[in-house]
Design a protein around this motif. Structure first.
Motif, PDB file in Angstrom:
ATOM      1  N   ILE A 129       0.832  -1.238   0.002  1.00 30.86           N
ATOM      2  CA  ILE A 129      -0.176   0.100   0.145  1.00 30.86           C
ATOM      3  C   ILE A 129       0.940   1.144  -0.032  1.00 30.86           C
ATOM      4  O   ILE A 129       1.522   1.441   0.901  1.00 30.86           O
ATOM      5  CB  ILE A 129      -0.912  -0.138   1.305  1.00 30.86           C
ATOM      6  N   GLN A 130       0.941   2.163  -0.997  1.00 30.70           N
ATOM      7  CA  GLN A 130       1.482   3.343  -1.199  1.00 30.70           C
ATOM      8  C   GLN A 130       0.778   4.605  -0.921  1.00 30.70           C
ATOM      9  O   GLN A 130      -0.662   4.574  -1.457  1.00 30.70           O
ATOM     10  CB  GLN A 130       2.080   3.256  -2.374  1.00 30.70           C
ATOM     11  N   LEU A 131       1.056   5.377   0.019  1.00 29.97           N
ATOM     12  CA  LEU A 131       0.048   6.577   0.603  1.00 29.97           C
ATOM     13  C   LEU A 131       0.590   7.799   0.082  1.00 29.97           C
ATOM     14  O   LEU A 131       1.858   8.086  -0.403  1.00 29.97           O
ATOM     15  CB  LEU A 131       0.252   6.551   2.016  1.00 29.97           C
ATOM     16  N   ASN A 132      -0.457   8.628   0.019  1.00 33.18           N
ATOM     17  CA  ASN A 132       0.030  10.039  -0.222  1.00 33.18           C
ATOM     18  C   ASN A 132      -0.865  10.886   0.800  1.00 33.18           C
ATOM     19  O   ASN A 132      -1.620  10.406   1.714  1.00 33.18           O
ATOM     20  CB  ASN A 132      -0.171  10.538  -1.660  1.00 33.18           C
ATOM     21  N   ALA A 133      -0.746  12.022   0.802  1.00 33.12           N
ATOM     22  CA  ALA A 133      -1.404  13.101   1.860  1.00 33.12           C
ATOM     23  C   ALA A 133      -2.039  14.060   1.112  1.00 33.12           C
ATOM     24  O   ALA A 133      -1.450  14.805   0.149  1.00 33.12           O
ATOM     25  CB  ALA A 133      -0.357  13.761   2.744  1.00 33.12           C
ATOM     26  N   LEU A 134      -3.273  14.194   1.216  1.00 34.27           N
ATOM     27  CA  LEU A 134      -4.307  15.239   0.501  1.00 34.27           C
ATOM     28  C   LEU A 134      -5.253  16.095   1.234  1.00 34.27           C
ATOM     29  O   LEU A 134      -4.969  16.063   2.336  1.00 34.27           O
ATOM     30  CB  LEU A 134      -5.259  14.241  -0.270  1.00 34.27           C
ATOM     31  N   VAL A 135      -5.275  17.282   0.698  1.00 29.73           N
ATOM     32  CA  VAL A 135      -6.308  18.109   1.421  1.00 29.73           C
ATOM     33  C   VAL A 135      -7.588  17.784   0.616  1.00 29.73           C
ATOM     34  O   VAL A 135      -7.675  18.007  -0.579  1.00 29.73           O
ATOM     35  CB  VAL A 135      -5.804  19.521   1.419  1.00 29.73           C
ATOM     36  N   ARG A 136      -8.388  17.350   1.586  1.00 27.03           N
ATOM     37  CA  ARG A 136     -10.033  16.975   1.139  1.00 27.03           C
ATOM     38  C   ARG A 136     -11.060  17.826   2.120  1.00 27.03           C
ATOM     39  O   ARG A 136     -11.023  17.486   3.077  1.00 27.03           O
ATOM     40  CB  ARG A 136     -10.157  15.540   1.226  1.00 27.03           C
ATOM     41  N   ASP A 137     -11.773  18.823   1.238  1.00 27.73           N
ATOM     42  CA  ASP A 137     -12.788  19.366   1.965  1.00 27.73           C
ATOM     43  C   ASP A 137     -12.234  20.043   3.175  1.00 27.73           C
ATOM     44  O   ASP A 137     -12.569  19.957   4.266  1.00 27.73           O
ATOM     45  CB  ASP A 137     -13.945  18.607   2.475  1.00 27.73           C
ATOM     46  N   GLN A 138     -10.863  20.676   2.956  1.00 28.96           N
ATOM     47  CA  GLN A 138     -10.378  21.597   3.848  1.00 28.96           C
ATOM     48  C   GLN A 138      -9.587  20.768   5.061  1.00 28.96           C
ATOM     49  O   GLN A 138      -9.429  21.559   6.115  1.00 28.96           O
ATOM     50  CB  GLN A 138     -11.465  22.777   4.238  1.00 28.96           C
ATOM     51  N   LYS A 139      -9.610  19.478   4.891  1.00 27.69           N
ATOM     52  CA  LYS A 139      -9.061  18.562   5.910  1.00 27.69           C
ATOM     53  C   LYS A 139      -8.014  17.975   5.350  1.00 27.69           C
ATOM     54  O   LYS A 139      -8.068  17.324   4.087  1.00 27.69           O
ATOM     55  CB  LYS A 139     -10.108  17.684   6.426  1.00 27.69           C
ATOM     56  N   SER A 140      -6.894  17.497   6.033  1.00 29.22           N
ATOM     57  CA  SER A 140      -5.747  16.759   5.593  1.00 29.22           C
ATOM     58  C   SER A 140      -6.109  15.295   5.954  1.00 29.22           C
ATOM     59  O   SER A 140      -6.600  15.030   6.858  1.00 29.22           O
ATOM     60  CB  SER A 140      -4.578  17.196   6.529  1.00 29.22           C
ATOM     61  N   VAL A 141      -6.165  14.547   4.692  1.00 30.70           N
ATOM     62  CA  VAL A 141      -6.299  12.981   5.088  1.00 30.70           C
ATOM     63  C   VAL A 141      -5.015  12.281   4.308  1.00 30.70           C
ATOM     64  O   VAL A 141      -4.333  12.886   3.751  1.00 30.70           O
ATOM     65  CB  VAL A 141      -7.360  12.642   4.170  1.00 30.70           C
ATOM     66  N   VAL A 142      -4.850  11.036   4.795  1.00 27.09           N
ATOM     67  CA  VAL A 142      -4.123  10.237   4.256  1.00 27.09           C
ATOM     68  C   VAL A 142      -4.883   9.110   3.288  1.00 27.09           C
ATOM     69  O   VAL A 142      -6.028   8.709   3.701  1.00 27.09           O
ATOM     70  CB  VAL A 142      -3.482   9.316   5.466  1.00 27.09           C
ATOM     71  N   ASN A 143      -4.391   8.834   2.145  1.00 26.18           N
ATOM     72  CA  ASN A 143      -4.931   8.414   0.979  1.00 26.18           C
ATOM     73  C   ASN A 143      -3.977   7.408   0.249  1.00 26.18           C
ATOM     74  O   ASN A 143      -2.776   7.401   0.465  1.00 26.18           O
ATOM     75  CB  ASN A 143      -5.214   9.461   0.060  1.00 26.18           C
ATOM     76  N   VAL A 144      -4.712   6.316  -0.105  1.00 22.73           N
ATOM     77  CA  VAL A 144      -4.108   5.248  -0.802  1.00 22.73           C
ATOM     78  C   VAL A 144      -3.783   5.694  -2.299  1.00 22.73           C
ATOM     79  O   VAL A 144      -4.798   5.791  -2.979  1.00 22.73           O
ATOM     80  CB  VAL A 144      -4.972   3.952  -0.938  1.00 22.73           C
TER      81      VAL A 144
END
Length: 660
Positions: free
Chosen positions: A159-174
């Motif tokens: 599983i390789q991850l990135n960090a996104l801003v989604r709806d003004q929130k920081s999330v960890v995403n696959v």
């Protein structure tokens, strides 16, 4: 150039280097004391010829080789000589200045080496990794110890991850999965949000890991970016990349648990309509090198050095230059770093530099994607011609604004950076820099002036003749010590200018306000010097990319002037007939290399009374970006969409230069 990073898996660590070494010591089982061709007793033979191996299979092979006090003593002797005599930040690392925005943990290298020497390690790998970990804690990417013997496997998290801003929130995403190495990884996990890793909040765990376990930079945002991935911006630098899903060294544990929630079928992640969360146990999978049949052939092919027996002789005598060149050119790997990058990213982004004109509505914005300054000597004229032709094409297309993308650029030839700055601005002031004095290095530089051909004859100070720029020293405070340094010097690019066709009178229509630096902070070494000169001396605004949301980030990392590799330095000593100098570092007894910063660079404000102050060093000062861009669901895996988003911010005036 980053050779190797730290020894952690996902476990967070304390800032104490001695505690980290103790943990390392206690976490490894004893290595077998004998070697046979039986698969049962020879764990390397058990996995030879396989494409992949489990964590425990790879660990058993790597830990098969017993700790050897003679090898350890010879290794530490060389590391001590390099750090004491040649590493320019040795003294300041012990007691670094407290600078807001920097994370610099005090590391007494020589005390740490003493601790390592007195430990009774259970395997050779365990010892070798402790040396690498110690140097990594200095948070200077130029300072590195790379034991090639234990860098042949590539360890992947499926599983390789990135960090996104989604709806003004920081999330960890696959970001993507690697079901080619672990068939249980499901494509349907891509785009799912990871809420917990090893029963801890995922974002908190990653930030904590970046702060405490990644030695990429003294800026935590850069460290954060270094451990995350997207397919477009894969961070598999060199041989020691230390992100959350790719290691060149043995991870700290066999597997990790990921708790995920995935969007309901037919919805997008931004709609936040999720199926029930679930938890998956994900193993580390080892990609196995090709060129061995058993433990003996593994050792002979990857570990045994032609210099192993040097300590039995009174002097080195003839160095095996081919062995040194093999390591210096990065050919000591079975599984190459480039292959690892391409395997994960689906292909490299391109060579050196690319010019991209954006589509509407940003058709008047162009991107210069400068991917590396490591220009091979035979490619220099092509690099220059490509740069000129790219600018000419931009002019013909009516490009009004230019984004200089320096993300994930690990540096290289300083003269290539000088060429780019001068092309836009005609000339640029030299940043003052100096070199730590030692009697040994004085002998090297004096000999280099008499016998041209090594890098040591490329430095100049117009006020001093021959080697006087080095022998007429200045004394400055570094940490708690008084240290002698050379006079300020600049790097001569005469060879570029004499051997290549460069239009020194070329004029470009773009001014500072028409340019924008884009950087994920992983712009290091020469790249850091170029970015700093553009930002500080020429007032080009800089946009930070990614990082930990809510704080300012730097646009450059490890800007310590210039680095050297032991393999290259020993070849220089051989050319100068100084390999037997009593103060010269000896080659490592196992196949290994070491890098270090030997020239410190100052900010352009370091003049008069400011010259020599440690807080004026680029390595120990903060160079913040003027604005920020984060990855989101649309631009994380589409670099053209990312550039378009950056262009929109740039052209709307939302990234003004902030006066420091």
């Amino acid at each position: 150039m980053k050779l190797v990073n730290n020894q952690s898996g996902y476990s967070t660590g304390l800032p104490s280097i001695l505690f980290a070494i103790t943990l390392l010591c206690s976490s490894v089982t004893a290595a077998p004391s004998n070697s046979t061709t039986s698969h049962k007793s020879d764990p390397c033979a058990a996995i030879a010829g396989k494409t992949t191996a489990t964590f425990h299979e790879a660990k058993a092979c790597l830990d098969h080789f017993p700790y050897n006090e003679t090898i350890a003593s010879q290794t530490l002797d060389t590391v001590r000589k390099v750090t004491k005599e040649l590493y320019v930040f040795n003294e300041i690392a012990t007691s670094p200045p407290k600078v807001e925005g920097l994370s610099a943990v005090p590391v007494d290298i020589h005390h740490g080496l003493d601790v390592i020497q007195h430990e009774k390690w259970q395997s050779d790998r365990e010892f070798q990794e402790s040396v690498a970990l110690l140097l990594d804690k200095v948070h200077d990417t130029h300072l590195v110890y790379s034991p090639f013997c234990y860098r042949q496997f590539i360890f992947w998290q499926p599983i390789q991850l990135n960090a996104l801003v989604r709806d003004q929130k920081s999330v960890v995403n696959v970001a993507y999965v690697k079901n080619d190495i672990w068939p249980d990884a499901k494509e349907s996990w891509v785009g799912c949000e990871v809420t917990q890793i090893d029963d801890k909040n995922a974002m908190d765990m990653i930030v904590n890991y970046a702060v405490n376990n990644n030695g990429e930079s003294k800026d935590v945002n850069t460290c954060f970016n270094n451990i995350m991935n997207t397919k477009t911006y894969f961070h598999g630098w060199d041989d020691g990349a230390d992100d959350l899903g790719y290691h060149r060294f043995l991870p700290a544990q066999e597997m990790h648990s990921y708790t995920m929630r995935c969007p309901k079928k037919g919805t997008s992640p931004a709609q936040e309509e999720f199926d029930d969360p679930f938890t998956v146990q994900v193993p580390w999978v080892a990609q196995v090198p090709n060129n061995f049949n058993d433990a003996t052939s593994y050792w002979n092919n990857y570990c045994q050095s032609s210099h192993t027996a040097y300590a039995k002789r009174g002097a080195i005598g003839h160095l095996d230059v081919e062995e040194l060149r093999l390591m210096h050119e990065g050919q000591a790997f079975d599984l190459s770093p480039e292959a690892a990058r391409n395997a994960a990213a689906g292909g490299a982004r391109g060579p050196y530099v690319e010019f991209i004109a954006l589509d509407k509505p940003q058709a008047d914005v162009g991107v210069i994607d400068i991917q590396s300054f490591s220009i091979q000597s035979g490619d220099r004229q092509d690099f220059i011609d490509t740069f000129y032709s790219g600018l000419k094409e931009f002019e013909s297309k009516g490009i009004k604004k230019i984004i200089l993308d320096l993300s994930s650029n690990g540096g290289g030839d300083a003269c290539a950076g000088e060429f780019i700055i001068n092309t836009f601005f005609g000339s640029t002031p030299d940043y003052p820099s100096d070199i730590k004095y030692s009697p040994f290095l004085e002998r090297v530089i004096k000999k280099a002036i008499a016998i041209p051909g090594t890098k040591w004859s490329d430095y100049k100070n117009d006020k001093y003749k021959d080697a006087e720029w080095f022998t007429q020293t200045n004394t400055y405070t570094r940490g708690k010590e008084q240290v002698k340094f050379s006079q300020p010097v600049s790097l001569s690019c005469d060879r570029w200018e004499s051997e290549l066709t460069i239009d020194k009178d070329k004029k470009t229509p773009w001014k500072a306000e028409d340019l924008l630096i884009l950087s994920d902070g992983r712009c290091g070494s020469t790249c850091a010097i170029v970015a700093s000169r553009l930002r500080i001396s020429h007032q080009v605004a800089a946009m930070g990319l990614g990082g930990i949301r809510g704080n300012r980030m730097q646009f450059a990392s490890f800007p310590g002037g210039e680095s050297e590799r032991l393999s290259g330095f020993l070849m220089d000593l051989q050319q100068l007939d100084l390999q037997d100098d009593p103060d010269a570092p000896r080659p490592f007894p196992e196949r290994a290399d070491m890098g270090w910063t030997f020239r410190e660079a100052y900010r352009p404000t370091a003049k008069g009374a400011e010259m020599g102050k440690e807080t004026e060093l680029l390595e120990y000062s903060v160079n913040n970006a003027d604005c920020r861009m984060h990855f989101d669901d649309e631009n994380a895996d589409n670099v053209k969409k990312l550039w378009s988003d950056v262009a929109q911010v740039f052209t709307s005036g939302q990234c003004p230069l902030i006066k420091d």
